[in-house]
Design an enzyme around this catalytic site. Structure first.
Site, PDB file in Angstrom:
ATOM      1  N   GLU A 289      -1.986  -0.759  -9.427  1.00  0.00           N
ATOM      2  CA  GLU A 289      -2.572   0.586  -9.492  1.00  0.00           C
ATOM      3  C   GLU A 289      -1.400   1.537  -9.337  1.00  0.00           C
ATOM      4  O   GLU A 289      -0.869   1.708  -8.248  1.00  0.00           O
ATOM      5  CB  GLU A 289      -3.565   0.798  -8.341  1.00  0.00           C
ATOM      6  CG  GLU A 289      -4.752  -0.123  -8.373  1.00  0.00           C
ATOM      7  CD  GLU A 289      -5.763   0.264  -9.441  1.00  0.00           C
ATOM      8  OE1 GLU A 289      -5.667   1.369 -10.002  1.00  0.00           O
ATOM      9  OE2 GLU A 289      -6.649  -0.557  -9.721  1.00  0.00           O
TER      10      GLU A 289
ATOM     11  N   THR B 286       7.952   0.786  -8.840  1.00  0.00           N
ATOM     12  CA  THR B 286       7.635  -0.318  -7.942  1.00  0.00           C
ATOM     13  C   THR B 286       6.806  -1.366  -8.687  1.00  0.00           C
ATOM     14  O   THR B 286       6.946  -2.569  -8.449  1.00  0.00           O
ATOM     15  CB  THR B 286       6.881   0.196  -6.697  1.00  0.00           C
ATOM     16  OG1 THR B 286       7.562   1.359  -6.226  1.00  0.00           O
ATOM     17  CG2 THR B 286       6.838  -0.833  -5.599  1.00  0.00           C
TER      18      THR B 286
ATOM     19  N   CYS C 219      -3.622  10.077  -7.172  1.00  0.00           N
ATOM     20  CA  CYS C 219      -3.273   9.597  -8.509  1.00  0.00           C
ATOM     21  C   CYS C 219      -4.259  10.080  -9.579  1.00  0.00           C
ATOM     22  O   CYS C 219      -3.940  10.043 -10.757  1.00  0.00           O
ATOM     23  CB  CYS C 219      -3.169   8.087  -8.498  1.00  0.00           C
ATOM     24  SG  CYS C 219      -4.583   7.365  -7.702  1.00  0.00           S
TER      25      CYS C 219
ATOM     26  N   ALA D 226       0.833  -1.214   0.000  1.00  0.00           N
ATOM     27  CA  ALA D 226       0.000   0.000   0.000  1.00  0.00           C
ATOM     28  C   ALA D 226       0.870   1.268   0.000  1.00  0.00           C
ATOM     29  O   ALA D 226       2.005   1.249   0.468  1.00  0.00           O
ATOM     30  CB  ALA D 226      -0.915  -0.022   1.211  1.00  0.00           C
ATOM     31  N   PRO D 227       0.317   2.377  -0.516  1.00  0.00           N
ATOM     32  CA  PRO D 227       1.053   3.643  -0.565  1.00  0.00           C
ATOM     33  C   PRO D 227       0.736   4.534   0.642  1.00  0.00           C
ATOM     34  O   PRO D 227      -0.067   4.155   1.500  1.00  0.00           O
ATOM     35  CB  PRO D 227       0.503   4.273  -1.841  1.00  0.00           C
ATOM     36  CG  PRO D 227      -0.936   3.874  -1.834  1.00  0.00           C
ATOM     37  CD  PRO D 227      -1.014   2.520  -1.159  1.00  0.00           C
ATOM     38  N   TRP D 228       1.305   5.740   0.645  1.00  0.00           N
ATOM     39  CA  TRP D 228       1.137   6.624   1.805  1.00  0.00           C
ATOM     40  C   TRP D 228       0.051   7.669   1.611  1.00  0.00           C
ATOM     41  O   TRP D 228      -0.307   8.372   2.557  1.00  0.00           O
ATOM     42  CB  TRP D 228       2.465   7.339   2.133  1.00  0.00           C
ATOM     43  CG  TRP D 228       3.176   7.926   0.928  1.00  0.00           C
ATOM     44  CD1 TRP D 228       4.249   7.363   0.277  1.00  0.00           C
ATOM     45  CD2 TRP D 228       2.871   9.136   0.227  1.00  0.00           C
ATOM     46  NE1 TRP D 228       4.614   8.151  -0.797  1.00  0.00           N
ATOM     47  CE2 TRP D 228       3.786   9.253  -0.843  1.00  0.00           C
ATOM     48  CE3 TRP D 228       1.915  10.145   0.395  1.00  0.00           C
ATOM     49  CZ2 TRP D 228       3.787  10.325  -1.741  1.00  0.00           C
ATOM     50  CZ3 TRP D 228       1.907  11.204  -0.498  1.00  0.00           C
ATOM     51  CH2 TRP D 228       2.834  11.288  -1.552  1.00  0.00           C
TER      52      TRP D 228
ATOM     53  N   PRO E  32       1.989  -1.739   4.772  1.00  0.00           N
ATOM     54  CA  PRO E  32       1.723  -0.322   4.540  1.00  0.00           C
ATOM     55  C   PRO E  32       3.012   0.385   4.151  1.00  0.00           C
ATOM     56  O   PRO E  32       4.105  -0.172   4.301  1.00  0.00           O
ATOM     57  CB  PRO E  32       1.240   0.165   5.908  1.00  0.00           C
ATOM     58  CG  PRO E  32       1.870  -0.767   6.901  1.00  0.00           C
ATOM     59  CD  PRO E  32       2.023  -2.088   6.201  1.00  0.00           C
TER      60      PRO E  32
HETATM   61  P1  NAD Z   1       5.993   3.731  -3.873  1.00  0.00           P
HETATM   62  O1  NAD Z   1       5.899   2.812  -5.027  1.00  0.00           O
HETATM   63  O2  NAD Z   1       7.279   4.382  -3.592  1.00  0.00           O
HETATM   64  O3  NAD Z   1       5.587   2.971  -2.558  1.00  0.00           O
HETATM   65  C1  NAD Z   1       4.397   2.191  -2.510  1.00  0.00           C
HETATM   66  C2  NAD Z   1       4.650   1.009  -1.656  1.00  0.00           C
HETATM   67  O4  NAD Z   1       5.560   0.168  -2.347  1.00  0.00           O
HETATM   68  C3  NAD Z   1       5.264   1.310  -0.298  1.00  0.00           C
HETATM   69  O5  NAD Z   1       4.655   0.489   0.663  1.00  0.00           O
HETATM   70  C4  NAD Z   1       6.718   0.915  -0.506  1.00  0.00           C
HETATM   71  O6  NAD Z   1       7.367   0.533   0.678  1.00  0.00           O
HETATM   72  C5  NAD Z   1       6.569  -0.251  -1.450  1.00  0.00           C
HETATM   73  N1  NAD Z   1       7.744  -0.587  -2.234  1.00  0.00           N
HETATM   74  C6  NAD Z   1       8.665   0.245  -2.772  1.00  0.00           C
HETATM   75  N2  NAD Z   1       9.600  -0.468  -3.432  1.00  0.00           N
HETATM   76  C7  NAD Z   1       9.256  -1.778  -3.323  1.00  0.00           C
HETATM   77  C8  NAD Z   1       9.828  -2.999  -3.792  1.00  0.00           C
HETATM   78  N3  NAD Z   1      10.944  -3.021  -4.521  1.00  0.00           N
HETATM   79  N4  NAD Z   1       9.201  -4.157  -3.486  1.00  0.00           N
HETATM   80  C9  NAD Z   1       8.071  -4.148  -2.761  1.00  0.00           C
HETATM   81  N5  NAD Z   1       7.504  -3.042  -2.277  1.00  0.00           N
HETATM   82  C10 NAD Z   1       8.078  -1.858  -2.560  1.00  0.00           C
HETATM   83  O7  NAD Z   1       4.797   4.761  -4.042  1.00  0.00           O
HETATM   84  P2  NAD Z   1       4.335   5.845  -2.979  1.00  0.00           P
HETATM   85  O8  NAD Z   1       5.337   6.926  -3.096  1.00  0.00           O
HETATM   86  O9  NAD Z   1       4.052   5.267  -1.646  1.00  0.00           O
HETATM   87  O10 NAD Z   1       2.910   6.245  -3.549  1.00  0.00           O
HETATM   88  C11 NAD Z   1       2.735   7.205  -4.494  1.00  0.00           C
HETATM   89  C12 NAD Z   1       2.505   6.559  -5.847  1.00  0.00           C
HETATM   90  O11 NAD Z   1       1.360   5.712  -5.798  1.00  0.00           O
HETATM   91  C13 NAD Z   1       2.196   7.589  -6.892  1.00  0.00           C
HETATM   92  O12 NAD Z   1       2.887   7.278  -8.076  1.00  0.00           O
HETATM   93  C14 NAD Z   1       0.704   7.470  -7.086  1.00  0.00           C
HETATM   94  O13 NAD Z   1       0.220   7.900  -8.305  1.00  0.00           O
HETATM   95  C15 NAD Z   1       0.478   6.029  -6.861  1.00  0.00           C
HETATM   96  N6  NAD Z   1      -0.916   5.799  -6.465  1.00  0.00           N
HETATM   97  C16 NAD Z   1      -1.740   5.193  -7.372  1.00  0.00           C
HETATM   98  C17 NAD Z   1      -3.075   4.964  -7.055  1.00  0.00           C
HETATM   99  C18 NAD Z   1      -3.989   4.314  -8.042  1.00  0.00           C
HETATM  100  O14 NAD Z   1      -5.123   3.988  -7.711  1.00  0.00           O
HETATM  101  N7  NAD Z   1      -3.550   4.080  -9.253  1.00  0.00           N
HETATM  102  C19 NAD Z   1      -3.563   5.347  -5.811  1.00  0.00           C
HETATM  103  C20 NAD Z   1      -2.692   5.962  -4.907  1.00  0.00           C
HETATM  104  C21 NAD Z   1      -1.357   6.176  -5.257  1.00  0.00           C
END
Ligand code: NAD
Length: 475
Positions: A251, A232, A285, A150-152, A177
């Site tokens: 997503e 990711t 997003c 999940a994202p933040w 998370p």
């Molecule tokens: P991120 O990809 O940096 O992090 C998301 C999650 O992935 C975090 O829990 C992180 O710890 C984990 N992660 C990172 N690298 C990983 C790896 N190598 N293996 C497994 N897990 C890993 O993204 P973020 O900065 O938390 O969130 C923002 C992004 O999410 C934006 O690009 C946004 O557009 C996207 N987002 C998309 C939607 C949608 O519905 N499409 C909704 C919300 C956010």
């Protein structure tokens, strides 16, 4: 330093993480809020094994039983809304009134929806399709252990979008998370502990490269569901192509175009953008972040947007009047500032609201007039920043929108239904709004195309995504 739940939730028990601690911040103050020990790699393995043990029994429970558990979770969320909202607001920097009244209500609604949907699985009728002596029927079985990342930006809501359909369908999950915002999901786990059999939901905390990667690479995981960055998403696809091939549900990012035709209602548009562009400080997003406007309206719209932007109220999340709070981290603030200052350096006109009068990771609302080729129009900024680019004819705007690597949210503004529909039909986006933007319905699918990912969140589609279709034939 902490009054928050910081223990992992594995196999129905709260346990101390045995890996290094990650600090969760309070972005409105720019200060640490809690240290959350990460899961060790052994603990990730324990969580996956717990899920693998639990799902076999959980999958056999009749839909009615699983449904009742989800409905109880929804009721318990409503009963604890104050605690959950306060935690989410402090850790994610969201205005408390919006979390309490809006996001938490949606979280409960999502559990309720999937609790109901699982009793109404669609499919063709069983029948004798090959001959009168051969009866076919279709089953929808759970996939097994689902690893969820999940994202933040909406920590609880995104977790609910993932957990609710997965467990409704009879899967068991291990969810991680974001290391920036683990606190609300750990608080929600107290409800899971009361309602669900041990192991159906497990929560492990930690960073992406170590804990996240160990989780998505585990051989007992049958499906990976991610909301996060495109980079990711690529890591997930690589993990899914390991010794055991896994199903994926992605997503990813977005860069929503807002196409404003010559006959658009500009007042309605600007009222809508006040929320659609700036809610959650633009860290959404589907945020309406780039306007393509017919050149005949460009100056008029710029003036109206300037009035709106300079009247936006932002600040400390506990205030009753704020429309948005800080961005999530010092790093995100620096990133957003970098986009704006590079746009300025390239000669773009920049209009900004009043500077923040408080410490914390605040970015002032910003409008940038920039050409289609500008970085700020092409790349995901994820902050309270809106760009405006005039077009000469609608086809040009549609081409610009479709040339994007992203394909998640988009909107079209026209008073003529046939014009709006023609543009909407031509857009390569998972969600297109007409004369509105950013409004979701739990019953409707939400998902992207191209680098925004694939698979649907919300709706019956999401429930189906978390099932495996099987054909049984009796000869
Ligand atoms: P991120 O990809 O940096 O992090 C998301 C999650 O992935 C975090 O829990 C992180 O710890 C984990 N992660 C990172 N690298 C990983 C790896 N190598 N293996 C497994 N897990 C890993 O993204 P973020 O900065 O938390 O969130 C923002 C992004 O999410 C934006 O690009 C946004 O557009 C996207 N987002 C998309 C939607 C949608 O519905 N499409 C909704 C919300 C956010």
């Amino acid at each position: 330093m902490t009054d928050f739940a910081t223990r992992l939730f594995i196999d129905g028990q709260f346990v101390d993480g045995q890996g290094p601690a990650e600090t969760a911040y309070e972005p409105a103050l720019g200060k640490p809020l809690a240290d959350v020990p990460s899961a060790s790699l052994d603990q990730v393995d324990q969580a996956v094994r717990a899920a693998n043990g639990a799902y076999k029994d959980w999958a056999k429970r009749p839909p009615k039983e699983r449904s009742l558990a989800l409905l109880r979770i929804a009721d318990a969320i409503e009963a604890r809304v104050d605690q959950l909202a306060a935690t989410e607001s402090r850790n994610a920097g969201k205005p408390l009134r919006f979390v309490r009244g809006g996001e938490l209500a949606n979280v409960a609604d999502v559990f309720r929806f999937f609790g109901t949907a699982v009793r109404n699985m669609p499919g063709p009728a069983s029948g004798n399709y090959r001959s009168s002596k051969m009866t076919s029927l279709m089953r929808r079985d759970p996939v097994g252990v689902v690893a969820q990342i999940a994202p933040w930006n909406y920590p609880l809501l995104m977790a609910a979008w993932k957990i609710a359909p997965a467990i409704a369908a009879g899967n068991a999950v291990v969810i991680k998370p974001s290391e920036l915002t683990p606190l609300s999901l750990l608080a929600l786990s107290e409800i899971f502990a009361e309602v669900l059999p041990a192991g159906v939901v497990n929560v492990v905390c930690g960073n992406g490269p170590d804990v996240g990667n160990a989780l998505i690479s585990h051989d007992l995981v049958r499906m990976i569901s991610l909301t996060g960055d495109v980079r990711t998403g690529r890591a997930v696809l690589q993990a899914a192509a390991g010794p055991m091939i896994k199903r994926t549900h992605l997503e990813l990012g977005g860069k929503a175009p807002v196409i404003v035709c010559e006959d658009a209602d500009l007042d309605k548009l600007v009222d809508t953008l006040r929320e659609a562009s700036f809610y959650n400080a633009g860290q959404d997003c589907t945020a309406a972040c780039r306007i393509f406007v017919h050149q005949s309206l460009a100056q008029k719209l710029t003036d109206k947007l300037e009035t709106m932007i300079t009247s936006l109220v932002y600040g400390r999340p506990e205030r009753d009047d704020v429309e948005f709070g800080p961005v999530i981290s010092a790093r995100q603030l620096e990133r957003v500032e970098g986009f704006v200052s590079r746009a300025r350096g390239e000669g773009a006109d920049v209009i900004q609201g009043t500077p923040a009068d408080t410490e914390g990771f605040f970015h002032t609302p910003t409008l940038v007039a920039a050409p289609i080729t500008a970085e700020i129009v092409q790349k995901e900024v994820f902050g309270p920043v809106l760009s405006l680019t005039p077009f000469n004819d609608v086809q040009e705007a549609v081409d610009w929108a479709n040339q994007s690597e992203y394909g998640l949210g988009s909107s079209v503004w026209s008073r003529q239904a046939e014009v709006a529909m023609e543009i909407a039909n031509a857009l390569e986006y998972g969600v297109t709004w007409i004369n509105t933007h950013g409004v979701m319905a739990t019953e409707m699918p939400h998902g992207g195309m191209k680098n925004s990912g694939y698979g649907s969140d919300l709706s019956m589609q999401s429930l189906l995504d978390y099932t495996q279709v099987r054909h049984l034939m009796i000869g």
